[in-house]
Design a protein around this motif. Structure first.
Motif, PDB file in Angstrom:
ATOM      1  N   MET A   1     -44.891   1.432  21.890  1.00  0.00           N
ATOM      2  CA  MET A   1     -43.458   1.167  21.983  1.00  0.00           C
ATOM      3  C   MET A   1     -43.085   0.170  20.883  1.00  0.00           C
ATOM      4  N   THR A   2     -42.017   0.468  20.167  1.00  0.00           N
ATOM      5  CA  THR A   2     -41.584  -0.402  19.080  1.00  0.00           C
ATOM      6  C   THR A   2     -40.758  -1.563  19.614  1.00  0.00           C
ATOM      7  N   ASN A   3     -40.564  -2.541  18.761  1.00  0.00           N
ATOM      8  CA  ASN A   3     -39.715  -3.671  19.136  1.00  0.00           C
ATOM      9  C   ASN A   3     -38.304  -3.206  19.446  1.00  0.00           C
ATOM     10  N   LEU A   4     -37.816  -2.200  18.707  1.00  0.00           N
ATOM     11  CA  LEU A   4     -36.483  -1.674  18.964  1.00  0.00           C
ATOM     12  C   LEU A   4     -36.414  -1.040  20.350  1.00  0.00           C
ATOM     13  N   ASP A   5     -37.443  -0.292  20.722  1.00  0.00           N
ATOM     14  CA  ASP A   5     -37.490   0.308  22.061  1.00  0.00           C
ATOM     15  C   ASP A   5     -37.469  -0.771  23.142  1.00  0.00           C
ATOM     16  N   GLN A   6     -38.224  -1.836  22.928  1.00  0.00           N
ATOM     17  CA  GLN A   6     -38.245  -2.939  23.884  1.00  0.00           C
ATOM     18  C   GLN A   6     -36.869  -3.598  23.974  1.00  0.00           C
ATOM     19  N   ALA A   7     -36.210  -3.755  22.829  1.00  0.00           N
ATOM     20  CA  ALA A   7     -34.883  -4.361  22.814  1.00  0.00           C
ATOM     21  C   ALA A   7     -33.877  -3.485  23.555  1.00  0.00           C
ATOM     22  N   ILE A   8     -33.942  -2.172  23.344  1.00  0.00           N
ATOM     23  CA  ILE A   8     -33.029  -1.249  24.023  1.00  0.00           C
ATOM     24  C   ILE A   8     -33.275  -1.297  25.529  1.00  0.00           C
ATOM     25  N   ARG A   9     -34.526  -1.393  25.939  1.00  0.00           N
ATOM     26  CA  ARG A   9     -34.841  -1.502  27.365  1.00  0.00           C
ATOM     27  C   ARG A   9     -34.218  -2.771  27.947  1.00  0.00           C
ATOM     28  N   LYS A  10     -34.314  -3.883  27.226  1.00  0.00           N
ATOM     29  CA  LYS A  10     -33.733  -5.142  27.679  1.00  0.00           C
ATOM     30  C   LYS A  10     -32.203  -5.032  27.744  1.00  0.00           C
ATOM     31  N   ILE A  11     -31.607  -4.357  26.773  1.00  0.00           N
ATOM     32  CA  ILE A  11     -30.151  -4.150  26.763  1.00  0.00           C
ATOM     33  C   ILE A  11     -29.737  -3.317  27.972  1.00  0.00           C
ATOM     34  N   ARG A  12     -30.508  -2.293  28.291  1.00  0.00           N
ATOM     35  CA  ARG A  12     -30.196  -1.464  29.471  1.00  0.00           C
ATOM     36  C   ARG A  12     -30.272  -2.280  30.761  1.00  0.00           C
TER      37      ARG A  12
ATOM     38  N   LEU B   1     -24.483   2.135  20.772  1.00  0.00           N
ATOM     39  CA  LEU B   1     -25.325   1.564  19.740  1.00  0.00           C
ATOM     40  C   LEU B   1     -24.830   2.125  18.418  1.00  0.00           C
ATOM     41  N   PHE B   2     -24.677   1.257  17.416  1.00  0.00           N
ATOM     42  CA  PHE B   2     -24.281   1.754  16.097  1.00  0.00           C
ATOM     43  C   PHE B   2     -25.006   0.955  15.025  1.00  0.00           C
ATOM     44  N   GLY B   3     -24.778   1.299  13.788  1.00  0.00           N
ATOM     45  CA  GLY B   3     -25.459   0.604  12.688  1.00  0.00           C
ATOM     46  C   GLY B   3     -26.865   1.131  12.493  1.00  0.00           C
ATOM     47  N   SER B   4     -27.693   0.317  11.846  1.00  0.00           N
ATOM     48  CA  SER B   4     -29.040   0.755  11.481  1.00  0.00           C
ATOM     49  C   SER B   4     -29.907   1.079  12.692  1.00  0.00           C
TER      50      SER B   4
ATOM     51  N   LEU C   1     -35.370   1.669   9.654  1.00  0.00           N
ATOM     52  CA  LEU C   1     -36.228   0.500   9.831  1.00  0.00           C
ATOM     53  C   LEU C   1     -36.438  -0.185   8.495  1.00  0.00           C
ATOM     54  N   PRO C   2     -36.575  -1.470   8.447  1.00  0.00           N
ATOM     55  CA  PRO C   2     -36.511  -2.368   9.596  1.00  0.00           C
ATOM     56  C   PRO C   2     -35.066  -2.614  10.029  1.00  0.00           C
ATOM     57  N   VAL C   3     -34.902  -2.925  11.287  1.00  0.00           N
ATOM     58  CA  VAL C   3     -33.588  -3.210  11.848  1.00  0.00           C
ATOM     59  C   VAL C   3     -33.400  -4.717  11.841  1.00  0.00           C
ATOM     60  N   SER C   4     -32.357  -5.175  11.134  1.00  0.00           N
ATOM     61  CA  SER C   4     -32.126  -6.626  11.050  1.00  0.00           C
ATOM     62  C   SER C   4     -31.372  -7.155  12.266  1.00  0.00           C
ATOM     63  N   ASP C   5     -30.525  -6.305  12.849  1.00  0.00           N
ATOM     64  CA  ASP C   5     -29.817  -6.675  14.064  1.00  0.00           C
ATOM     65  C   ASP C   5     -29.493  -5.418  14.847  1.00  0.00           C
ATOM     66  N   ILE C   6     -29.039  -5.619  16.065  1.00  0.00           N
ATOM     67  CA  ILE C   6     -28.713  -4.499  16.942  1.00  0.00           C
ATOM     68  C   ILE C   6     -27.213  -4.557  17.203  1.00  0.00           C
ATOM     69  N   ASP C   7     -26.502  -3.584  16.648  1.00  0.00           N
ATOM     70  CA  ASP C   7     -25.048  -3.526  16.792  1.00  0.00           C
ATOM     71  C   ASP C   7     -24.695  -2.786  18.067  1.00  0.00           C
TER      72      ASP C   7
ATOM     73  N   VAL D   1     -30.322 -13.844  24.244  1.00  0.00           N
ATOM     74  CA  VAL D   1     -30.368 -14.836  23.167  1.00  0.00           C
ATOM     75  C   VAL D   1     -31.568 -14.624  22.246  1.00  0.00           C
ATOM     76  N   SER D   2     -32.615 -13.994  22.740  1.00  0.00           N
ATOM     77  CA  SER D   2     -33.811 -13.784  21.925  1.00  0.00           C
ATOM     78  C   SER D   2     -33.695 -12.564  21.012  1.00  0.00           C
ATOM     79  N   LEU D   3     -32.625 -11.773  21.188  1.00  0.00           N
ATOM     80  CA  LEU D   3     -32.445 -10.578  20.371  1.00  0.00           C
ATOM     81  C   LEU D   3     -31.336 -10.787  19.347  1.00  0.00           C
ATOM     82  N   PRO D   4     -31.491 -10.182  18.183  1.00  0.00           N
ATOM     83  CA  PRO D   4     -30.439 -10.278  17.166  1.00  0.00           C
ATOM     84  C   PRO D   4     -29.318  -9.274  17.438  1.00  0.00           C
ATOM     85  N   VAL D   5     -28.529  -9.547  18.474  1.00  0.00           N
ATOM     86  CA  VAL D   5     -27.469  -8.632  18.896  1.00  0.00           C
ATOM     87  C   VAL D   5     -26.154  -9.029  18.233  1.00  0.00           C
ATOM     88  N   ASP D   6     -25.488  -8.038  17.657  1.00  0.00           N
ATOM     89  CA  ASP D   6     -24.144  -8.222  17.116  1.00  0.00           C
ATOM     90  C   ASP D   6     -23.216  -7.412  18.012  1.00  0.00           C
TER      91      ASP D   6
END
Length: 95
Positions: A1-12, A29-32, A38-44, A67-72
């Motif tokens: 599982m990628t960091n992005l997948d983990q971040a999406i799980r946390k967002i859900r 979800l939009f942007g990169s 990849l790499p994803v600098s933030d999660i829009d 707070v631990s995720l780069p969420v925009d």
């Protein structure tokens, strides 16, 4: 599982918490991250709700839980989304 997948799980998880608190909204979800560039600098994230208080409540939950995720975070009313054609223009994908 990628960091992005983990971040999406946390967002859900946060989405569920917001729904449980009565903050109904559509999440996108939009942007990169949405394009899997990849790499994803933030999660829009776009949160769409006709009720301004819901948008403010969701922002508070996100700010305290992600707070631990780069969420925009972008919040809009359905009318704003339609006026700007935001979803089509950005290629946003519903989460």
């Amino acid at each position: 599982m990628t960091n992005l997948d983990q971040a999406i799980r946390k967002i859900r998880d946060v989405m569920s918490e917001c729904a449980d608190a009565g903050h109904g909204a559509d999440w996108y979800l939009f942007g990169s991250a949405a394009k899997a560039h990849l790499p994803v600098s933030d999660i829009d994230i776009l949160v769409v709700s006709p009720i301004q208080e819901n948008r403010h409540g969701i922002r508070r939950v996100i700010e305290s839980n992600l707070v631990s995720l780069p969420v925009d975070l972008t919040t809009m009313s359905p009318e704003e989304v339609q006026e700007m054609d935001f979803i089509r223009v950005t290629g946003a994908q519903k989460i």
